[in-house]
Design a protein around this motif. Structure first.
Motif, PDB file in Angstrom:
ATOM      1  N   GLY A 186       1.080  -0.867  -0.327  1.00 12.43           N
ATOM      2  CA  GLY A 186      -0.341  -0.201   0.040  1.00 12.43           C
ATOM      3  C   GLY A 186       0.721   1.607  -0.319  1.00 12.43           C
ATOM      4  O   GLY A 186       0.750   2.013  -0.889  1.00 12.43           O
ATOM      5  N   TYR A 192      -0.373   4.649   0.123  1.00  8.60           N
ATOM      6  CA  TYR A 192      -2.012   4.452   0.717  1.00  8.60           C
ATOM      7  C   TYR A 192      -1.447   3.317   2.295  1.00  8.60           C
ATOM      8  O   TYR A 192      -0.938   2.648   2.097  1.00  8.60           O
ATOM      9  CB  TYR A 192      -2.606   4.018  -0.473  1.00  8.60           C
ATOM     10  N   ARG A 262     -10.075   4.470  -3.929  1.00  4.39           N
ATOM     11  CA  ARG A 262      -8.616   5.557  -3.368  1.00  4.39           C
ATOM     12  C   ARG A 262      -7.681   5.679  -3.999  1.00  4.39           C
ATOM     13  O   ARG A 262      -6.927   6.891  -4.182  1.00  4.39           O
ATOM     14  CB  ARG A 262      -8.151   4.458  -2.540  1.00  4.39           C
ATOM     15  N   VAL A 266      -5.527   8.947  -3.698  1.00  8.64           N
ATOM     16  CA  VAL A 266      -4.329   9.580  -3.475  1.00  8.64           C
ATOM     17  C   VAL A 266      -3.636  10.351  -3.914  1.00  8.64           C
ATOM     18  O   VAL A 266      -2.847  11.518  -4.132  1.00  8.64           O
ATOM     19  CB  VAL A 266      -3.340   8.077  -3.600  1.00  8.64           C
TER      20      VAL A 266
END
Ligand code: HEM
Length: 490
Positions: A186, A192, A262, A266
């Motif tokens: 991640g 992330y 996501r 980001v």
């Protein structure tokens, strides 16, 4: 509106059955001469066994009996060609890569889970994806992640220390290692924070685990349902998936939707735009690869995409699909591989002692954390890692399908049913092929007489004078990361 009469329907059904039967017979006949295990069930063949038993052990047994190329009964009497021969594998994964894409049903599943990312695309599109991804996966760039990897490993060992509190007890390390690799992938891939080691609730983590739970259903119905999908045209299954998704498809689509959302967030936070507008790098909006605030793979990828020839740039959808791809491709593979390395070290205390000594000596010199050349200097540890990758490949097989008639050359000849010795296998268009990584990694012709035993020292000899004419693997000639242009990028 088009109305079909009973006769129309009967003719259509009859034609479908006829064509499917002819198609299957054609596929079967190309492999008629080959030997292979018999199936106890026409409907399931051995496909269900491969889903429910230890794949590697079953494959080792068959290859011992039938050699490095044999036919395996699949569902509905289909014959699958299993290969662990290096020359044949080289043709499928490298020499004629474009003629051996993933089987159509697998591609459909890959598209559903990962989107139109690097794992799904083929041909020229695949080259385009790899070119844009490669700066982010260069060795120099990977080295920058070392402190990140080390801090996560330190955090995990603190957690284990706390769990043990000086007492001897059993810890199931596998889930811990998977959480750690999820956190690492991640952060390094997208900046992330899953915070999986912290146990923080996270919608995307939950969606990921929900997909994994789907694989736990080992009923024969699932095996058959997957096999039936092979005979349903892509346009029909896509329409069904879009308009009447099954519960499993809903779970998968949710993961892809969340991972895309996501990835978009980001990039927005990092001030990076997918459409080549501007970047907060103090350089008048000019793209700068590898510079700027964010060093994660997605950010580097976006910058690399800007400087690409506009006709070859990745689209927004293609960029965002890399997130779901990298999470899935990098997380469990690395988690299970680390688990096997620890398992083998526990099973072989003599290797454990040597590795421990190497780490201790380096720690005395550099207590802060090791550099990449210090890691490389740990000779025995390197041998152990190579042997664990050889002995315990976490992806045991790859599935491919011939897009035209071909002849697969063999490095190690095989014997047919009639006792004839052959040095090549003719195959027909549509032939499904299983590339048997586990067996290739244990071929005595390549790895030595003791290929079925744990022996890290073999790499001291093999690295300098490998015994096979054909090199297939990306690393140490192992097939663990596959080979050729579609081999593992991570
Ligand atoms: C020990 C760990 C790993 C193993 C054993 C492994 C194994 C593999 C294998 C066998 C393939 C080929 C799959 C196929 O052709 O169907 C593959 C492809 C791939 N892997 Fe890995 N992998 C590992 C770690 C990673 C990591 C950490 C990443 C990235 C974060 C990654 C990203 C990818 C990608 C993007 C592909 C697709 C490449 C393409 O199609 O061009 N892998 N990996």
């Amino acid at each position: 509106m088009l109305v079909l009469s009973r006769v129309d329907l009967a003719v259509t059904a009859f034609s479908l059955i006829l064509f499917s039967s002819l198609y299957l017979i054609k596929r079967r006949s190309a492999l008629n001469a080959l030997r292979g295990p018999r199936a106890s069930s026409y409907l399931l063949g051995h496909e269900h066994d491969l889903r429910t038993k230890r794949v590697d052990e079953v494959l080792f047994q068959w290859s011992k009996e039938y050699g490095t190329a044999y036919k395996l009964p699949g569902c509905f009497g289909e014959n699958v060609l299993v290969i662990s021969d290096p020359r044949a594998i080289h043709r499928v994964l490298q020499e004629s890569l474009q003629d051996y894409p993933e089987a159509a049903d697998l591609r459909r599943l890959i598209k559903m889970i990962f989107g139109r990312g690097v794992l799904w695309v083929k041909g020229e599109d695949h080259k385009r994806h790899r070119r844009v991804l490669s700066p982010a996966f260069s060795m120099d760039h990977m080295r920058q992640f070392l402190p990140l990897f080390q801090s996560h490993v330190n955090y995990l060992s603190e957690k284990w220390d706390n769990a043990l509190q000086g007492k001897s007890q059993t810890i199931d390390v596998i889930p811990w290692l998977h959480k750690m690799t999820l956190d690492i992938v991640g952060e390094s891939a997208f900046n992330y924070h899953f915070d999986a080691l912290e146990g923080k609730p996270n919608e995307l983590t939950k969606a990921l685990y929900d997909i994994e739970k789907l694989g736990e259903d080992s009923s024969p119905t699932i095996t058959l349902a997957q096999a039936i999908m092979r005979y349903i045209p892509e346009s029909v299954s896509s329409w069904q998936g879009d308009h009447f998704p099954m519960s499993t498809e809903k779970v998968i689509k949710r993961y892809l939707r969340l991972s895309t959302e996501r990835a978009r967030e980001v990039l927005k936070e990092a001030g990076l735009y997918l459409d080549h507008r501007t970047v907060d790098n103090g350089n008048d909006g000019a793209p700068a690869i590898g510079t700027g605030r964010e060093k994660d793979i997605l950010s580097i990828l976006v910058r690399a995409n800007w400087v690409e020839d506009p006709r070859k740039r990745l689209s927004e959808e293609e960029i965002l699909a890399q997130m779901s791809t990298l999470i899935q491709a990098g997380h469990h593979t690395t988690g299970y591989t680390l688990s096997w390395i620890l398992y083998e070290l526990a099973a072989h205390p003599e290797d454990q002692a040597k590795v421990y000594e190497e780490i201790k000596q380096l720690r005395e010199r550099n207590p802060e954390g090791f550099t990449s050349s210090e890691y490389d200097s740990m000779n025995h540890f390197t041998l152990v890692i190579k042997e664990a990758l050889r002995f315990r490949p976490v992806v045991p097989t790859l599935e491919r399908e011939a897009s035209k008639d071909d002849v697969l050359p063999l490095e190690f000849p095989i014997f047919c049913k009639d006792g004839k010795r052959i040095e090549a296998v003719p195959i027909g268009k549509g032939q499904r092929i299983k590339v048997d990584i586990s067996t290739y990694n244990r071929l005595q012709n390549i790895w030595g007489e003791d290929a079925n035993s744990w022996n890290p020292k073999r790499f001291e000899v093999i690295d300098s004078s490998t015994k096979t004419k054909t090199q297939v693997g990306l690393f140490a000639n192992l097939l663990t990361f596959s080979g050729g242009p579609k081999g593992c990028i991570g």
